[in-house]
Motif scaffolding. Structure first.
Motif, PDB file in Angstrom:
ATOM      1  N   LEU A   1       0.825  -1.205   0.000  1.00  0.00           N
ATOM      2  CA  LEU A   1       0.000   0.000   0.000  1.00  0.00           C
ATOM      3  C   LEU A   1       0.860   1.257   0.000  1.00  0.00           C
ATOM      4  N   GLU A   2       1.851   1.296   0.857  1.00  0.00           N
ATOM      5  CA  GLU A   2       2.727   2.472   0.923  1.00  0.00           C
ATOM      6  C   GLU A   2       3.514   2.656  -0.380  1.00  0.00           C
ATOM      7  N   TYR A   3       3.908   1.555  -0.982  1.00  0.00           N
ATOM      8  CA  TYR A   3       4.611   1.607  -2.263  1.00  0.00           C
ATOM      9  C   TYR A   3       3.726   2.270  -3.320  1.00  0.00           C
ATOM     10  N   PHE A   4       2.469   1.842  -3.424  1.00  0.00           N
ATOM     11  CA  PHE A   4       1.571   2.421  -4.428  1.00  0.00           C
ATOM     12  C   PHE A   4       1.231   3.871  -4.127  1.00  0.00           C
ATOM     13  N   LYS A   5       1.147   4.232  -2.864  1.00  0.00           N
ATOM     14  CA  LYS A   5       0.926   5.640  -2.518  1.00  0.00           C
ATOM     15  C   LYS A   5       2.088   6.484  -3.033  1.00  0.00           C
ATOM     16  N   THR A   6       3.305   5.985  -2.866  1.00  0.00           N
ATOM     17  CA  THR A   6       4.492   6.698  -3.341  1.00  0.00           C
ATOM     18  C   THR A   6       4.461   6.848  -4.863  1.00  0.00           C
ATOM     19  N   ILE A   7       4.148   5.768  -5.546  1.00  0.00           N
ATOM     20  CA  ILE A   7       4.086   5.795  -7.010  1.00  0.00           C
ATOM     21  C   ILE A   7       3.021   6.771  -7.480  1.00  0.00           C
ATOM     22  N   LEU A   8       1.838   6.701  -6.905  1.00  0.00           N
ATOM     23  CA  LEU A   8       0.747   7.582  -7.322  1.00  0.00           C
ATOM     24  C   LEU A   8       1.093   9.049  -7.082  1.00  0.00           C
ATOM     25  N   ALA A   9       1.745   9.333  -5.982  1.00  0.00           N
ATOM     26  CA  ALA A   9       2.160  10.709  -5.709  1.00  0.00           C
ATOM     27  C   ALA A   9       3.166  11.192  -6.751  1.00  0.00           C
ATOM     28  N   LYS A  10       4.066  10.299  -7.175  1.00  0.00           N
ATOM     29  CA  LYS A  10       5.093  10.681  -8.150  1.00  0.00           C
ATOM     30  C   LYS A  10       4.539  10.875  -9.554  1.00  0.00           C
ATOM     31  N   VAL A  11       3.463  10.174  -9.912  1.00  0.00           N
ATOM     32  CA  VAL A  11       2.912  10.294 -11.270  1.00  0.00           C
ATOM     33  C   VAL A  11       1.681  11.202 -11.321  1.00  0.00           C
ATOM     34  N   SER A  12       1.395  11.878 -10.248  1.00  0.00           N
ATOM     35  CA  SER A  12       0.169  12.679 -10.185  1.00  0.00           C
ATOM     36  C   SER A  12       0.171  13.881 -11.121  1.00  0.00           C
ATOM     37  N   PHE A  13       1.289  14.167 -11.775  1.00  0.00           N
ATOM     38  CA  PHE A  13       1.353  15.274 -12.714  1.00  0.00           C
ATOM     39  C   PHE A  13       0.669  14.945 -14.042  1.00  0.00           C
ATOM     40  N   ASP A  14       0.410  13.650 -14.304  1.00  0.00           N
ATOM     41  CA  ASP A  14      -0.151  13.204 -15.584  1.00  0.00           C
ATOM     42  C   ASP A  14      -1.372  12.324 -15.329  1.00  0.00           C
ATOM     43  N   GLY A  15      -2.528  12.747 -15.808  1.00  0.00           N
ATOM     44  CA  GLY A  15      -3.776  12.031 -15.560  1.00  0.00           C
ATOM     45  C   GLY A  15      -3.796  10.607 -16.079  1.00  0.00           C
ATOM     46  N   ARG A  16      -3.287  10.402 -17.301  1.00  0.00           N
ATOM     47  CA  ARG A  16      -3.307   9.054 -17.875  1.00  0.00           C
ATOM     48  C   ARG A  16      -2.373   8.113 -17.119  1.00  0.00           C
ATOM     49  N   LEU A  17      -1.223   8.615 -16.753  1.00  0.00           N
ATOM     50  CA  LEU A  17      -0.274   7.809 -15.990  1.00  0.00           C
ATOM     51  C   LEU A  17      -0.823   7.503 -14.599  1.00  0.00           C
ATOM     52  N   PHE A  18      -1.453   8.489 -13.987  1.00  0.00           N
ATOM     53  CA  PHE A  18      -2.080   8.291 -12.674  1.00  0.00           C
ATOM     54  C   PHE A  18      -3.133   7.192 -12.756  1.00  0.00           C
ATOM     55  N   GLU A  19      -3.963   7.246 -13.793  1.00  0.00           N
ATOM     56  CA  GLU A  19      -5.018   6.242 -13.951  1.00  0.00           C
ATOM     57  C   GLU A  19      -4.424   4.849 -14.158  1.00  0.00           C
ATOM     58  N   LYS A  20      -3.380   4.755 -14.964  1.00  0.00           N
ATOM     59  CA  LYS A  20      -2.722   3.469 -15.223  1.00  0.00           C
ATOM     60  C   LYS A  20      -2.156   2.877 -13.942  1.00  0.00           C
TER      61      LYS A  20
END
Length: 62
Positions: free
Chosen positions: A2-21
């Motif tokens: 869970l913490e790993y995915f939170k980190t990833i999502l925070a890092k890709v939050s600049f791009d909507g498509r990447l965030f969704e993926k």
């Protein structure tokens, strides 16, 4: 995980498509108990920007 995915999502939050993926990957990988926590965290942190994407992915996951 869970913490790993939170980190990833925070890092890709600049791009909507990447965030969704990455959100889709997280939803597929996490156990049911962690999904609610992830949903709450996503809505609190990114709901103002990606609210519809977050809702769509969690509805599709059910």
């Amino acid at each position: 995980m869970l913490e790993y995915f939170k980190t990833i999502l925070a890092k890709v939050s600049f791009d909507g498509r990447l965030f969704e993926k990455e959100l889709r990957k997280a939803i597929k990988s996490l156990i049911k108990d962690e999904l609610q926590e992830l949903k709450n965290w996503c809505n609190a942190k990114f709901g103002h920007v990606y609210g519809p994407i977050i809702e769509k992915q969690f509805v599709l996951a059910q």
